[in-house]
Design a protein around this motif. Structure first.
Motif, PDB file in Angstrom:
ATOM      1  N   ASN A 276       1.080   2.881 -13.315  1.00 19.35           N
ATOM      2  CA  ASN A 276      -0.250   3.294 -12.852  1.00 19.35           C
ATOM      3  C   ASN A 276      -0.173   4.282 -11.697  1.00 19.35           C
ATOM      4  N   GLN A 277       0.796   4.026 -10.804  1.00 18.11           N
ATOM      5  CA  GLN A 277       0.958   4.944  -9.667  1.00 18.11           C
ATOM      6  C   GLN A 277       1.270   6.346 -10.169  1.00 18.11           C
ATOM      7  N   VAL A 278       2.167   6.401 -11.140  1.00 13.25           N
ATOM      8  CA  VAL A 278       2.560   7.713 -11.668  1.00 13.25           C
ATOM      9  C   VAL A 278       1.365   8.382 -12.326  1.00 13.25           C
ATOM     10  N   LYS A 279       0.606   7.589 -13.092  1.00 14.01           N
ATOM     11  CA  LYS A 279      -0.578   8.138 -13.756  1.00 14.01           C
ATOM     12  C   LYS A 279      -1.536   8.735 -12.718  1.00 14.01           C
ATOM     13  N   SER A 280      -1.746   7.948 -11.690  1.00 11.46           N
ATOM     14  CA  SER A 280      -2.680   8.356 -10.658  1.00 11.46           C
ATOM     15  C   SER A 280      -2.200   9.615  -9.940  1.00 11.46           C
ATOM     16  N   LEU A 281      -0.911   9.650  -9.620  1.00 11.69           N
ATOM     17  CA  LEU A 281      -0.376  10.832  -8.931  1.00 11.69           C
ATOM     18  C   LEU A 281      -0.461  12.061  -9.829  1.00 11.69           C
ATOM     19  N   LYS A 282      -0.213  11.853 -11.126  1.00 20.36           N
ATOM     20  CA  LYS A 282      -0.307  12.986 -12.067  1.00 20.36           C
ATOM     21  C   LYS A 282      -1.727  13.522 -12.094  1.00 20.36           C
ATOM     22  N   ALA A 283      -2.669  12.619 -11.986  1.00 15.54           N
ATOM     23  CA  ALA A 283      -4.066  13.050 -11.961  1.00 15.54           C
ATOM     24  C   ALA A 283      -4.308  13.926 -10.725  1.00 15.54           C
TER      25      ALA A 283
ATOM     26  N   THR B  67       8.406  16.983  -6.957  1.00 14.43           N
ATOM     27  CA  THR B  67       9.620  17.772  -6.755  1.00 14.43           C
ATOM     28  C   THR B  67      10.750  17.255  -7.654  1.00 14.43           C
ATOM     29  N   ARG B  68      10.472  16.189  -8.363  1.00 15.54           N
ATOM     30  CA  ARG B  68      11.420  15.701  -9.360  1.00 15.54           C
ATOM     31  C   ARG B  68      10.586  15.100 -10.481  1.00 15.54           C
ATOM     32  N   SER B  69      10.974  15.373 -11.691  1.00 17.83           N
ATOM     33  CA  SER B  69      10.162  14.945 -12.834  1.00 17.83           C
ATOM     34  C   SER B  69      10.011  13.430 -12.867  1.00 17.83           C
ATOM     35  N   VAL B  70       8.811  12.966 -13.194  1.00 19.94           N
ATOM     36  CA  VAL B  70       8.572  11.534 -13.329  1.00 19.94           C
ATOM     37  C   VAL B  70       8.577  11.128 -14.809  1.00 19.94           C
ATOM     38  N   ASP B  71       8.928  12.080 -15.659  1.00 26.45           N
ATOM     39  CA  ASP B  71       8.967  11.755 -17.099  1.00 26.45           C
ATOM     40  C   ASP B  71      10.279  11.042 -17.423  1.00 26.45           C
ATOM     41  N   LYS B  72      10.246  10.248 -18.441  1.00 24.74           N
ATOM     42  CA  LYS B  72      11.415   9.506 -18.940  1.00 24.74           C
ATOM     43  C   LYS B  72      12.116   8.711 -17.840  1.00 24.74           C
TER      44      LYS B  72
ATOM     45  N   LYS C 172       0.854  -1.190   0.000  1.00 25.64           N
ATOM     46  CA  LYS C 172       0.000   0.000   0.000  1.00 25.64           C
ATOM     47  C   LYS C 172       0.886   1.233   0.000  1.00 25.64           C
ATOM     48  N   ASN C 173       0.371   2.294  -0.577  1.00 28.91           N
ATOM     49  CA  ASN C 173       1.134   3.529  -0.700  1.00 28.91           C
ATOM     50  C   ASN C 173       0.734   4.460   0.446  1.00 28.91           C
ATOM     51  N   MET C 174       1.516   4.384   1.521  1.00 35.84           N
ATOM     52  CA  MET C 174       1.151   5.120   2.731  1.00 35.84           C
ATOM     53  C   MET C 174       1.150   6.636   2.534  1.00 35.84           C
ATOM     54  N   ALA C 175       2.092   7.124   1.711  1.00 38.97           N
ATOM     55  CA  ALA C 175       2.160   8.576   1.519  1.00 38.97           C
ATOM     56  C   ALA C 175       0.858   9.082   0.887  1.00 38.97           C
ATOM     57  N   ARG C 176       0.358   8.305  -0.071  1.00 40.39           N
ATOM     58  CA  ARG C 176      -0.910   8.691  -0.697  1.00 40.39           C
ATOM     59  C   ARG C 176      -2.054   8.646   0.301  1.00 40.39           C
ATOM     60  N   ILE C 177      -2.030   7.606   1.122  1.00 42.77           N
ATOM     61  CA  ILE C 177      -3.096   7.487   2.131  1.00 42.77           C
ATOM     62  C   ILE C 177      -3.063   8.683   3.076  1.00 42.77           C
ATOM     63  N   MET C 178      -1.868   9.091   3.459  1.00 46.82           N
ATOM     64  CA  MET C 178      -1.768  10.238   4.369  1.00 46.82           C
ATOM     65  C   MET C 178      -2.168  11.533   3.675  1.00 46.82           C
ATOM     66  N   MET C 179      -1.896  11.604   2.371  1.00 45.17           N
ATOM     67  CA  MET C 179      -2.339  12.781   1.615  1.00 45.17           C
ATOM     68  C   MET C 179      -3.866  12.886   1.676  1.00 45.17           C
ATOM     69  N   MET C 180      -4.524  11.738   1.614  1.00 46.37           N
ATOM     70  CA  MET C 180      -5.990  11.748   1.650  1.00 46.37           C
ATOM     71  C   MET C 180      -6.520  12.183   3.023  1.00 46.37           C
ATOM     72  N   HIS C 181      -5.645  12.187   4.035  1.00 51.72           N
ATOM     73  CA  HIS C 181      -6.047  12.726   5.342  1.00 51.72           C
ATOM     74  C   HIS C 181      -6.006  14.260   5.342  1.00 51.72           C
ATOM     75  N   ASN C 182      -5.495  14.828   4.239  1.00 49.13           N
ATOM     76  CA  ASN C 182      -5.425  16.276   4.130  1.00 49.13           C
ATOM     77  C   ASN C 182      -4.561  16.892   5.243  1.00 49.13           C
ATOM     78  N   CYS C 183      -3.421  16.255   5.482  1.00 50.96           N
ATOM     79  CA  CYS C 183      -2.505  16.748   6.515  1.00 50.96           C
ATOM     80  C   CYS C 183      -1.950  18.121   6.129  1.00 50.96           C
TER      81      CYS C 183
END
Lengths: 417, 192, 316, 106
Positions: C301-308, C265-270, C178-189
């Motif tokens: 998929n994670q990158v796609k989702s984060l970009k969204a 904070t760092r490009s996820v491209d290429k 599980k992606n804990m950082a994303r989960i914590m983001m959803m807590h709107n910290c």
């Protein structure tokens, strides 16, 4: 940040400082007992039959009767954890729980005594699952009797208030430094309302004296230390260090017997209400045999004993108030006056097929070095009632011991209700 | 010692009524214990509360199985449960109803009956069928065990918002005055 | 490029900035050779300073002796060994009392992924919901490395661990992390960020922001901490593995605030192919092509989702 | 027992805890004395810095997990009492100024 200013001029209702008569139940009485002790931090999570207690606390905070940090956390586990943190930062702390909540709290709960953190937690006792139930019984408190907390069982609503306040001073005594459970019977005491006296706050302030929470262990940048390094193992200084910590914890528990007595005495001198701090003897001096009781059942037992006395039965009562530490000497002083006992438990000891109070009482009696005929009665589970009529039967059954009767098994009081 | 059992339905304030009555009795210098019967106190479900009072200290903390009087603050609760269970011979029943004494089935050895059309009073005052304080008035009138004045004091220390308090004081008073009391037979048992 | 000029300048600037500050741990911590967690906590506390209470739930960090052993401490600031389950609520209690007496003390949690995302999750989620003022740091080494490399909720699919071994019937962990950082983001910290110590400037920047945020409310930093012992790679390669995690997008570097939303904070491209990263690590040595494809798909998929998320927050 | 005197709550006044000089050593596990253990004897290989190649970029300092890199006037050196010999410094040095050599003898 206005914390300091607020603290210097507390916005507290003047009426809180006066003695007055209240009609309230045990949960409200506990909340008043907490208010009088002026805690710094309270963390709460509701659970039946404790819920109205934390509702009262919240209401008191909302109204300014209690000036404390109130933490509405997400479960009992965090309740106890937050309080440990607060205590290590110097706070006087309080919570209340029972049953499944206590079970969920257990992991941090068993740590508090080892950290020697004074703290008060009311246990509004509830029978444990399974069978699924939401009603009173002592099984929850009995399951944690070896966790290292002081445990005092209350008989009346007034005693709930008085004992809750006293518990803070007992736990914070430098010779004790242990957390205290103030146990009140779920349903019967938690919801049973009666007229009680609220003592005047200045009298209680004088009684409480200085707060004494964390002189031994502090999480304070002004006094850096590591708290709870790994300790023990089989080599080096570990084994002796661990043993010494454990022994000191046991010593604190034993010191509590003296401190509980002193504290009750001082409460009586200042507030005007005296209680038997460890063990109460009722009509015992000329008794041939006695009932041993604990908690709110004792009132009905007293009524039943009076009735039996009218019939010529020489029966008395030994009521246990302080169950942890177990008051061996006080119990044995009482036991030495009688020839047989019937012990009534509101919980069971699975391993010994009897009640836990029964088992503990017999363990103490062993030091009397004489055979004490005895019977274990189990009743009042999951909110069931132990009535005067039940106690009359208990008295009758116990009297049989004097005639040489022997009970192989516990007698279940409500089994045929 | 007088033992009273209050019957109602969840949400009608039977337990609150028992606390108000306890406050009133303490006000009069009595010793009181009030214990709610516990179960699932959902809105609408039959609930009960027990009150003991005496001139002497009450030590037992038990439910009540053989009450001296029964107070039913809800008219229909008699269809759901037997409110007379364990009622002492010569006991008292105070009941919220539009029915007459003749229309009701009474226990044979009932001594005193108090009837109050609490719902009609409640609808006029609260526009909702809240009958608990009205029936406390009815209880005071029927038994004389507590005075209306003390009940009002008990009510004042209960947690009502301002408007609620005035309405409830009026309700209690009307309950007291609009209760019909029937002495069916001489008391067989003297209640304190 | 591990040896570029940028790297050269960056390391110098961090040293200039932080080199004089005291290392607040004792020199002798018994972490494994090449331990990324030891590196992390030393840098962190150096920057946080001494006006702090540190809580380190069971795991490698107290295991390496930070809270000490038999009466000797490993930390020069107040440090506590809470339960694996209660770090956030315990710190919340401390903070409440210090607020009450008008003292400003930083609350810092140094927790492993088990104490964060598994048994520690409830108290963490509750503290985040209540916006307790603390800096909660997850040191994610993808499992219970202190006690013998058992699997955790943070262990990636396919990983060998001692409880997800490789055999005829099982080839490593069967489910995704599980992606804990994303989960914590959803807590709107107040602040949530991911970090890798191969990008030290980025880490210090985020640590500063997280510290500032922790004065207002809950700040969560998720730091990826490759473990040479448990993951089976040479101790000298720890930083290289960190770098490859990021370069392959296996780890993405981003930060979140309620107002700014998510920002990389760092490009996820290429990105570099994930297979290159997996190849370097022993715990993935057994992976078949299906498993590698699965992990690559998941990373994409994670990158796609984060970009969204990034786009959503940019709009709002 | 009635009184109308309003007294401020004693423990609401911001307090400064006066900690005792000495706490009984058997009360509760606490430690304020630092562990003096040094892990220099963990090494199988030791880093050696080539002073000519070192440009003091601080990369080794940044990434050394035990923070045993010490600054000298013209180069960065290793505190061998502390160095565990992980080799990160040698692996990361952009100028290949550090090499790991086998520890032999004492």
């Amino acid at each position: 940040m206005t914390t300091i200013e607020k603290a210097i001029t507390p916005d507290i209702d003047d009426s809180h400082y006066q003695s007055k008569t209240l009609v309230c139940d045990g949960n409200e009485a506990a909340a008043w007992g907490v208010a009088l002790a002026r805690p710094d931090v309270m963390a709460i999570y509701p659970i039946t039959p404790q819920s109205s207690l934390v509702e009262y606390l919240s209401q008191f905070v909302a109204e300014g009767i209690i000036d404390a940090e109130l933490m509405n956390v997400e479960g009992e586990h965090s309740v106890m954890s937050a309080l440990q943190g607060a205590a290590l930062a110097g706070a006087r702390t309080y919570t209340a729980t029972c049953g499944p909540g206590l079970a969920f709290m257990f992991e941090p709960y068993i740590r508090t005594p080892g950290l020697r953190l004074p703290m008060v937690a009311s246990l509004v006792t509830r029978d444990t699952l399974t069978p699924q139930c939401v009603w009173g019984g002592h099984q929850d408190a009995m399951l944690v009797k070896e966790a290292g907390w002081i445990q005092m069982y209350c008989e009346t609503v007034q005693e709930v208030l008085d004992t809750t306040t006293m518990a803070f001073r007992i736990g914070e005594h430098p010779d004790v430094m242990l957390p205290v459970n103030v146990n009140s019977d779920g349903n019967y005491l938690s919801y049973g309302a009666t007229g009680i006296q609220l003592p005047a706050a200045p009298l209680v302030d004088a009684f409480m004296g200085e707060k004494n929470v964390n002189w031994h262990a502090a999480l304070d940048p002004e006094r850096p230390m590591a708290i709870d390094p790994l300790t023990g193992g089989a080599g080096g200084p570990g084994p002796s260090m661990f043993a010494n910590y454990r022994k000191s914890q046991c010593d604190g528990m034993q010191n509590a017997l003296r401190v509980i007595e002193e504290t009750h005495k001082d409460w009586g001198d200042r507030i005007g209400r005296y209680y038997s701090p460890l063990v109460e003897e009722y009509r015992l001096d000329d008794a041939d045999y006695a009932l041993v009781t604990i908690g709110s059942m004792t009132g009905a037992a007293k009524d039943a004993v009076d009735l039996a006395r009218d019939q010529g039965e020489a029966v008395g009562i030994i009521k246990i108030k302080t169950f942890r530490p177990f008051p061996v000497e006080a119990i044995n002083r009482a036991l030495s006056k009688v020839k047989a006992i019937g012990v009534v438990d509101r919980s069971v000891n699975f391993g010994w097929n009897c009640g836990p109070v029964y088992q503990e009482t017999l363990a103490a009696a062993q030091r009397l070095q004489r055979f004490l005929p005895s019977a274990s009665f189990i009743g009042g589970l999951a909110g069931s009632d132990i009535t005067v009529e039940h106690f009359s039967q208990v008295i009758e059954d116990t009297a049989q011991l004097l005639k040489g009767h022997h009970y192989d098994e516990p007698i279940w009081i409500n089994r045929n209700d | 010692m007088h033992e009273l059992r209050i019957h109602g339905r969840g949400g009608q304030g039977a337990v609150l009524a028992s606390k108000i009555l306890a406050k009133a009795l303490v006000e009069e210098g009595k010793f009181v214990t009030a214990i709610p019967a516990f179960g699932f106190e959902r809105r609408g479900a039959p609930v009960a509360a027990f009150i003991r009072f005496d001139d002497q200290e009450i030590r037992r903390v038990n439910n009540i199985y053989a009450p001296n009087s029964v107070l039913s603050i809800d008219s229909s609760v008699i269809r759901a449960i037997n409110v007379f269970e364990g009622l002492q011979p010569g006991g008292t029943w105070v009941h919220s109803t539009k029915e007459t004494k003749e229309q009701l089935t009474l226990p044979e050895d009932l001594s005193t009956l108090g009837l109050c059309d609490a719902v009609s009073i409640a609808m006029e005052i609260f526009r909702r069928p809240i009958t608990n304080t009205i029936m406390l008035g009815a209880f005071a009138k029927t038994t004389g065990a507590v005075s209306l004045e003390s009940l009002k004091k008990g009510l004042e220390t209960a947690n009502f918002r301002d408007a609620g308090l005035q309405q409830n004081l009026l309700a209690m008073e009307r309950g007291y005055h609009e209760t019909q009391v029937f002495h069916i037979q001489p008391h067989l048992v003297e209640a304190i | 490029c591990p040896h570029g000029a940028l790297e050269y300048n960056t390391s110098g600037s961090v040293y200039t900035r932080i080199g004089d500050k005291e290392d607040l741990f004792v020199p002798g911590l018994s972490a494994c050779q090449g331990c990324n967690s030891e590196l992390l906590i030393r840098h962190t506390l150096r920057n946080v300073g001494s006006n702090v209470v540190v809580a380190t739930p069971p795991g490698c960090i107290p295991g390496m002796g930070t809270v000490g052993y038999n009466g000797k401490t490993g930390t020069k600031v107040p440090v506590f060994h809470p339960l694996l389950t209660n770090t956030a609520s315990m710190l919340a209690g401390i903070k409440k009392q210090y607020n009450r007496v008008g003292r400003d003390v930083t609350m810092l949690a140094l927790a492993g992924d088990g104490g964060v995302g598994d048994v520690g999750f409830q108290s963490l989620s509750g503290a985040a919901e209540r916006n307790e003022q603390q800096l909660f740091m997850c040191v994610d080494n993808e499992g219970y490395m202190n006690t013998g490399m058992q699997s955790s909720g943070s262990t990636p699919a396919g990983s060998w661990t001692s409880t997800t071994p490789v055999g005829k019937e099982m080839q490593g962990k069967r489910t995704d992390a599980k992606n804990m950082a994303r989960i914590m983001m959803m807590h709107n910290c107040e602040y949530v960020a991911t970090a890798s110590l191969s990008f030290m400037d980025d880490y210090y920047d985020k640590l500063d922001k997280a510290l500032a945020a922790s004065k207002r409310g809950f700040a969560y930093l998720h730091v990826y901490a490759p473990c040479p012992t448990g993951w089976r790679f040479p101790a000298a390669e720890t930083i290289e593995v960190c770098r490859k995690q990021v370069e392959s997008n296996f780890v993405t570097l981003w930060e979140f605030t309620p107002d700014q939303g998510l920002q990389f904070t760092r490009s996820v491209d290429k990105p570099a192919p994930l297979a290159d990263y997996l190849k370097q690590i022993g715990k993935y040595r057994h992976l078949n092509q299906d498993q590698i494809d699965h992990l690559q798909r998941r990373v994409d998929n994670q990158v796609k989702s984060l970009k969204a998320f990034e786009q959503t927050s940019a709009v709002s | 027992m009635t009184t109308t005197t309003k007294t401020p709550a004693p423990n609401l006044i911001p307090h400064k805890v006066v900690y005792p000089e000495k706490v009984p050593d058997n009360l509760c596990p606490v430690a304020s004395e630092c562990n003096a253990m040094l892990p220099g004897d963990w090494r199988a290989e030791r880093p050696v810095v080539d002073r000519d190649k070192c440009v003091k970029c601080a990369t080794c300092w940044i990434y050394c997990p035990v923070q045993c890199i010490v600054e000298k006037p013209a180069w960065f050196d290793i505190d061998l009492d502390i160095c565990k010999g992980c080799g990160i410094c040698a692996h990361e040095c952009p100028h290949r100024a550090i090499t790991m050599i086998e520890e032999v003898g004492r």
